[in-house]
Write a protein that holds these residues in place. Structure first.
Motif, PDB file in Angstrom:
ATOM      1  N   UNK A 177     -39.082  21.520 -37.156  1.00 52.84           N
ATOM      2  CA  UNK A 177     -40.031  22.084 -37.924  1.00 52.84           C
ATOM      3  C   UNK A 177     -40.434  23.593 -37.885  1.00 52.84           C
ATOM      4  N   UNK A 178     -39.801  24.188 -36.609  1.00 50.17           N
ATOM      5  CA  UNK A 178     -39.989  25.598 -36.616  1.00 50.17           C
ATOM      6  C   UNK A 178     -38.802  26.165 -37.487  1.00 50.17           C
ATOM      7  N   UNK A 179     -38.906  27.789 -37.702  1.00 45.75           N
ATOM      8  CA  UNK A 179     -37.682  28.550 -38.189  1.00 45.75           C
ATOM      9  C   UNK A 179     -37.110  29.221 -37.300  1.00 45.75           C
ATOM     10  N   UNK A 180     -36.059  29.951 -37.501  1.00 51.95           N
ATOM     11  CA  UNK A 180     -35.298  30.758 -36.287  1.00 51.95           C
ATOM     12  C   UNK A 180     -35.727  31.573 -35.567  1.00 51.95           C
ATOM     13  N   UNK A 181     -36.985  32.036 -35.997  1.00 51.67           N
ATOM     14  CA  UNK A 181     -37.472  33.113 -34.989  1.00 51.67           C
ATOM     15  C   UNK A 181     -38.056  32.442 -33.729  1.00 51.67           C
ATOM     16  N   UNK A 182     -38.124  33.470 -32.599  1.00 52.52           N
ATOM     17  CA  UNK A 182     -38.744  32.883 -31.220  1.00 52.52           C
ATOM     18  C   UNK A 182     -39.934  32.534 -31.289  1.00 52.52           C
ATOM     19  N   UNK A 183     -40.474  31.416 -30.858  1.00 50.27           N
ATOM     20  CA  UNK A 183     -41.832  31.037 -31.203  1.00 50.27           C
ATOM     21  C   UNK A 183     -43.064  31.658 -29.945  1.00 50.27           C
ATOM     22  N   UNK A 184     -43.081  32.839 -29.997  1.00 54.86           N
ATOM     23  CA  UNK A 184     -43.928  33.563 -29.229  1.00 54.86           C
ATOM     24  C   UNK A 184     -45.275  32.517 -28.757  1.00 54.86           C
ATOM     25  N   UNK A 185     -45.795  32.178 -29.685  1.00 54.21           N
ATOM     26  CA  UNK A 185     -47.231  31.671 -29.672  1.00 54.21           C
ATOM     27  C   UNK A 185     -47.169  30.518 -28.730  1.00 54.21           C
ATOM     28  N   UNK A 186     -46.223  29.818 -28.762  1.00 54.78           N
ATOM     29  CA  UNK A 186     -46.105  28.553 -28.250  1.00 54.78           C
ATOM     30  C   UNK A 186     -45.772  28.724 -26.451  1.00 54.78           C
ATOM     31  N   UNK A 187     -45.318  30.064 -26.173  1.00 58.11           N
ATOM     32  CA  UNK A 187     -45.126  30.241 -24.575  1.00 58.11           C
ATOM     33  C   UNK A 187     -45.842  31.351 -24.185  1.00 58.11           C
ATOM     34  N   UNK A 188     -47.101  31.853 -24.717  1.00 55.47           N
ATOM     35  CA  UNK A 188     -47.777  32.845 -24.257  1.00 55.47           C
ATOM     36  C   UNK A 188     -48.226  32.659 -22.662  1.00 55.47           C
ATOM     37  N   UNK A 189     -48.786  31.410 -22.368  1.00 53.79           N
ATOM     38  CA  UNK A 189     -49.196  31.453 -21.041  1.00 53.79           C
ATOM     39  C   UNK A 189     -48.230  31.339 -20.061  1.00 53.79           C
ATOM     40  N   UNK A 195     -39.743  27.894 -14.264  1.00 51.74           N
ATOM     41  CA  UNK A 195     -40.394  28.180 -15.568  1.00 51.74           C
ATOM     42  C   UNK A 195     -39.556  28.493 -16.717  1.00 51.74           C
ATOM     43  N   UNK A 196     -38.121  28.998 -16.284  1.00 44.23           N
ATOM     44  CA  UNK A 196     -37.227  29.345 -17.198  1.00 44.23           C
ATOM     45  C   UNK A 196     -36.964  28.478 -18.200  1.00 44.23           C
ATOM     46  N   UNK A 197     -36.977  26.938 -18.071  1.00 49.36           N
ATOM     47  CA  UNK A 197     -36.917  25.926 -18.838  1.00 49.36           C
ATOM     48  C   UNK A 197     -37.589  26.138 -20.189  1.00 49.36           C
ATOM     49  N   UNK A 198     -38.621  26.517 -19.994  1.00 50.42           N
ATOM     50  CA  UNK A 198     -39.660  26.742 -21.333  1.00 50.42           C
ATOM     51  C   UNK A 198     -39.048  27.786 -22.391  1.00 50.42           C
ATOM     52  N   UNK A 199     -38.387  28.915 -21.527  1.00 43.99           N
ATOM     53  CA  UNK A 199     -37.729  30.014 -22.633  1.00 43.99           C
ATOM     54  C   UNK A 199     -36.525  29.449 -23.246  1.00 43.99           C
ATOM     55  N   UNK A 205     -36.009  26.158 -23.912  1.00 41.32           N
ATOM     56  CA  UNK A 205     -36.354  25.607 -24.810  1.00 41.32           C
ATOM     57  C   UNK A 205     -36.599  26.274 -26.319  1.00 41.32           C
ATOM     58  N   UNK A 206     -37.221  27.464 -25.886  1.00 41.54           N
ATOM     59  CA  UNK A 206     -38.038  28.229 -27.393  1.00 41.54           C
ATOM     60  C   UNK A 206     -36.805  28.789 -27.866  1.00 41.54           C
TER      61      UNK A 206
END
Length: 663
Positions: free
Chosen positions: A574-586, A630-634, A636-637
């Motif tokens: 669903x997402x584009x190629x840009x980094x999804x900053x909004x999803x990993x803000x916390x 925590x690094x796994x979330x980045x 994944x992004x």
């Protein structure tokens, strides 16, 4: 047997060391001066120990099943493929594979999107097509559970194979699972969910080998293997029994609510009944007694129609006993009306009524006969047809956005058994971007918390103690988001401001903590031998914002009716190629805070502001571990799936090989 013995040894060691450590923390090392962080920290550690106990209990009974019995030749099966808005070709690839299942069956596409193109494709392929009937218009739809409940009354097979739209079945899936139903108590056989589009590094943590392996095998040992929504075979009789039991409970609930309201009316009426004479008092008392009898019979499980019929008769008898008294009161009221001083005002063209007399009339008390009739009407007005629902019977549970866990828990409570068959017999598509994965995990967590709040397994009748704890263990795990926040906040406060939540960070601390954490990791290594469990441990911590949001939104939905919605997991990126900053803000903020705190802590030690080398070292190591997890979330992004030349759904599935017992 060797693996099971090693597992039990590590469980005992982990829980022993953990109990010693947490006991020491409560009794000797809580820094009460800084109670505002010291108490939350020791509570978080206690939460983790309870989680370890529940995990240890789960794997204590690892059940490694052998070869299943052959499928009974005469078993009739409906293969139900659920879909809402997935691509038609994806659904049809699954449907065509389902048609090739070797055991005789009927394949159906359950299209909750009511798409004409989906219907045409199914008809061309010779696949059954089912969508909602008109009965569902303007009534609750209950998402996937409603889709399946609708299909239950259109199909006839003795067993149901449930597949998601992307789960391409192996031709042998029924041959490998139906044999378990030789046991008449078995209601469910669940197989693993395995995804063909996941790389070896699995950055989104989709394969879940720990759950679809040791955890499900452990739950199976307690007769608590879960229904996971797809790749499962279910006995229709068991589901229909749930529907009937649920219908009876719903009607009983309505009757109980009506009786409680009737009790309140009778209590108010009893306070004024004495003004109308002894017959009226006796009538109200007799109806109250009949209501008490009805409540007791309801609790004893008597026939519902007989209870309400007898209560209606008691109200009729009581009402007739006061009719004469009531008629006398009515006649007095009519005489009062007749005696009102009324005169015509010719000039004004109206009627003039003496206001003093009218006020006196308004103060009159009328007989309680109307109250008795209201009581009767209340109990008689219970919606036995469940007109607010599209179907009176709803076999699959509709109390949660994840229908599988709630349904399975009710099956176990009703005395049915479940089986976990550890063999990959269907291959699906996992989320390919972080946003889709987060949507999926949020829905799972919300559904689980909904079930915990609505039907806490610890108090459900019919479940064994082991089953209660197996369900509660999964629900308990989703509370980890709150503990994760504390585990990050405590070292930050120490490194930045010297706030000490633990009175001892020296060797006394390490002597108790290190054996516990080492034994815990060795337990995971033994239990998950041959499979990768680290990714699951990472996401348990790194998705703390998702778990906290799920707890809040699901609880608000159950207690205050706030809408929750049902999000279908997209099967394509669903997402584009840009980094999804909004999803990993916390997670990004938390990581930056941890890094800054680590730098400040080292500087404070260097400048002499902090004197504890061990304390600083322990907290720096703690921060490093948090950052590693925590690094796994980045990752994944940043993940971008490699385009494949053809979808796994476009080719015929290959027969799978049973997992070895080492998996």
């Amino acid at each position: 047997m060797t693996r099971l013995l090693l597992t039990r040894i590590m469980v005992v060691l982990t829980l022993t060391f953990g109990t010693v450590y947490v006991g020491w923390r409560w009794l000797f090392s809580v820094n009460w001066h800084n109670w505002w962080i010291a108490v939350p920290l020791v509570l978080a550690e206690t939460y983790a120990l309870i989680d370890a106990y529940l995990f240890g209990l789960t794997v204590w009974r690892l059940r490694l099943r052998g070869e299943p019995n052959p499928a009974p030749a005469g078993a009739t099966v409906d293969v139900l493929i659920t879909t809402y808005n997935e691509p038609v070709e994806m659904v049809m690839a699954t449907a065509r594979a389902a048609q090739k299942i070797s055991h005789p069956h009927q394949t159906w596409v359950l299209d909750d999107g009511a798409r004409p193109e989906m219907q045409r494709a199914a008809e061309v392929a010779g696949v059954g097509y089912i969508t909602r009937s008109d009965d569902w218009i303007d009534r609750p739809r209950h998402a996937k559970a409603g889709n399946l409940n609708n299909a239950l009354f259109v199909t006839e097979g003795e067993f149901l194979l449930i597949l998601d739209a992307d789960q391409v079945p192996d031709p042998q899936i029924l041959d490998r699972t139906l044999g378990y139903f030789d046991d008449p108590k078995v209601a469910l056989v669940q197989t693993p969910q395995w995804f063909s589009n996941v790389t070896d590094c699995d950055p989104l943590g989709s394969q879940a080998p720990l759950f679809y392996g040791p955890i499900q095998q452990g739950k199976d040992g307690w007769n608590a293997a879960f229904f996971c929504g797809s790749n499962a075979v279910i006995r229709r009789e068991a589901l229909m029994q749930l529907g009937i039991v649920g219908y009876v409970k719903e009607v009983e609930t309505g009757v109980r609510q009506a009786m409680r309201a009737a009790q309140r009316i009778l209590r108010r009426t009893a306070r004024t009944a004495g003004r109308y004479g002894a017959p009226t008092v006796r009538a109200v008392e007799s109806v109250s007694a009949a209501l008490n009898v009805a409540n007791k019979r309801l609790s004893d499980g008597d026939d519902l129609s007989s209870i309400t019929w007898d209560f209606h008769r008691a109200v009729d008898v009581a009402s007739r006993s006061v009719v004469q008294e009531d008629m006398a009161a009515i006649e007095a009221d009519l005489r009062a009306l007749t005696d009102l001083p009324v005169e015509m005002d010719g000039e004004l063209g109206g009627v003039i009524v003496d206001e003093v007399a009218l006020d006196e009339l308004s103060r009159r008390e009328f007989s309680p006969l109307g109250a008795l009739e209201s009581v009767k009407a209340l109990v008689g007005a219970v919606d036995v047809d469940r007109g607010h629902e599209a179907q009176p019977l709803l076999p699959l549970a509709t109390i949660s956005v994840t229908e599988d866990m709630a349904t399975c828990m009710r099956l176990h409570a009703a005395g049915w058994a479940s089986v976990y068959h550890h063999e990959t017999l269907a291959r699906g598509l996992a989320p390919e971007d972080l946003g889709t994965m987060l949507t999926q995990r949020l829905r799972w967590a919300q559904g689980t918390i909904q079930v915990m709040v609505r039907e806490n397994p610890l108090v459900q009748r019919g479940l064994s103690l082991g089953q209660r704890l197996m369900y509660f263990a999964t629900m308990w795990s989703y509370l980890s988001g709150f503990a994760a926040v504390i585990f990050m906040l405590a070292p930050v406060l120490y490194l930045v401001a010297g706030v000490l939540p633990v009175q001892a960070f020296g060797m006394e601390f390490l002597q108790r903590f290190l054996p516990y954490i080492i034994a815990n990791q060795l337990l995971f290594a033994v239990v998950g031998y041959g499979v990768k469990t680290w990714r699951g441990q990472q996401y348990s911590f790194a998705l703390f914002p998702v778990w906290i949001r799920a707890c809040w939104t699901a609880t608000a939905n159950v207690l205050w009716g706030r809408p929750l919605g049902f999000a279908v997991t997209p099967k394509t990126r669903q997402g584009g190629d840009s980094f999804p900053w909004r999803l990993v803000v916390p997670q990004l903020i938390a990581s930056l805070v941890l890094v800054v705190a680590c730098v400040i802590g080292v500087v404070r030690l260097w400048t002499g502001s902090s004197s504890s080398i061990v304390g600083t070292g322990v907290n720096v190591a703690w921060v490093a571990y948090d950052l590693l997890v925590m690094s796994v979330i980045f990752k994944a992004a940043l993940y971008r799936p490699t385009p494949q030349p053809s979808s796994p759904q476009s080719s015929a599935p290959q027969p799978s090989t049973p997992h070895s017992q080492e998996d």
